[in-house]
Design a protein around this motif. Sequence first.
Motif, mmCIF file in Angstrom:
data_model
loop_
_atom_site.group_PDB
_atom_site.id
_atom_site.type_symbol
_atom_site.label_atom_id
_atom_site.label_comp_id
_atom_site.label_asym_id
_atom_site.label_seq_id
_atom_site.Cartn_x
_atom_site.Cartn_y
_atom_site.Cartn_z
ATOM 1 N N LEU A 26 0.812 -1.214 0.000
ATOM 2 C CA LEU A 26 0.000 0.000 0.000
ATOM 3 C C LEU A 26 0.848 1.268 0.000
ATOM 4 O O LEU A 26 0.315 2.375 0.073
ATOM 5 N N LYS A 27 2.163 1.083 -0.103
ATOM 6 C CA LYS A 27 3.083 2.219 -0.080
ATOM 7 C C LYS A 27 2.724 3.231 -1.166
ATOM 8 O O LYS A 27 2.375 2.844 -2.280
ATOM 9 N N ASP A 28 2.789 4.497 -0.823
ATOM 10 C CA ASP A 28 2.530 5.607 -1.747
ATOM 11 C C ASP A 28 1.074 5.710 -2.184
ATOM 12 O O ASP A 28 0.764 6.397 -3.164
ATOM 13 N N SER A 29 0.173 5.046 -1.490
ATOM 14 C CA SER A 29 -1.253 5.132 -1.799
ATOM 15 C C SER A 29 -2.024 5.573 -0.562
ATOM 16 O O SER A 29 -1.740 5.093 0.536
ATOM 17 N N PRO A 30 -3.008 6.441 -0.737
ATOM 18 C CA PRO A 30 -3.908 6.703 0.380
ATOM 19 C C PRO A 30 -4.726 5.432 0.640
ATOM 20 O O PRO A 30 -5.068 4.709 -0.303
ATOM 21 N N VAL A 31 -4.996 5.168 1.907
ATOM 22 C CA VAL A 31 -5.666 3.915 2.281
ATOM 23 C C VAL A 31 -6.811 4.208 3.238
ATOM 24 O O VAL A 31 -6.639 4.936 4.217
ATOM 25 N N LEU A 32 -7.966 3.616 2.952
ATOM 26 C CA LEU A 32 -9.100 3.659 3.861
ATOM 27 C C LEU A 32 -9.241 2.273 4.473
ATOM 28 O O LEU A 32 -9.529 1.307 3.765
ATOM 29 N N VAL A 33 -8.982 2.172 5.769
ATOM 30 C CA VAL A 33 -9.147 0.914 6.496
ATOM 31 C C VAL A 33 -10.509 0.983 7.178
ATOM 32 O O VAL A 33 -10.800 1.926 7.918
ATOM 33 N N HIS A 34 -11.316 -0.019 6.919
ATOM 34 C CA HIS A 34 -12.716 -0.029 7.337
ATOM 35 C C HIS A 34 -12.987 -1.250 8.218
ATOM 36 O O HIS A 34 -12.739 -2.379 7.800
ATOM 37 N N TYR A 35 -13.461 -1.007 9.423
ATOM 38 C CA TYR A 35 -13.857 -2.092 10.331
ATOM 39 C C TYR A 35 -15.365 -2.291 10.246
ATOM 40 O O TYR A 35 -16.128 -1.327 10.232
ATOM 41 N N TRP A 36 -15.756 -3.565 10.238
ATOM 42 C CA TRP A 36 -17.171 -3.903 10.213
ATOM 43 C C TRP A 36 -17.375 -5.255 10.876
ATOM 44 O O TRP A 36 -16.414 -5.966 11.165
#
Length: 151
Positions: A26-36
């Motif tokens: 995921l380097k150099d990328s914006p990341v959305l981590v989502h818990y559900w």
Amino acid sequence: MKLREEMPTFDGVTEWVNGGVTKSDLKDSPVLVHYWSISCHTCKETLPQLNEWRERYKDQGLRVVSIHMPRSEKDMELGPVKEAIEQYKLIHPVAIDNDYKLVDAYKNQYVPAYYLFDAEQKLRHYQAGEKGLKMLEKRLDRVLMPEEVER
């Protein structure tokens, strides 16, 4: 987690669905981590919004990783979780966290919960619950399209 803290690794995942990822992937990328959680009605209601964001922001490089956090022993059954992943069209990587390794790493207590990391893997925004989805969307715009937001 505190703002500007670095994104934790994904060590200790029970199982990955739709392929796994590492922090270096995921380097150099914006990341959305989502818990559900499968037993969370609100979580299921917000999954279409998550899918919409994944598609809308993919050209800006957004990567989405969902983490299934069981809230009971029944939530640890892999079959129903995998069925829900298919039913709600979660085509991005989904980590099953039955041992709570990621829950501990993120110090997460709630579902749904969203952790938005910038391309340098620093936490830029945290949001829990469905009421904050509009605020999260504003943060997505700010992190993914800063030059447009400044105009």
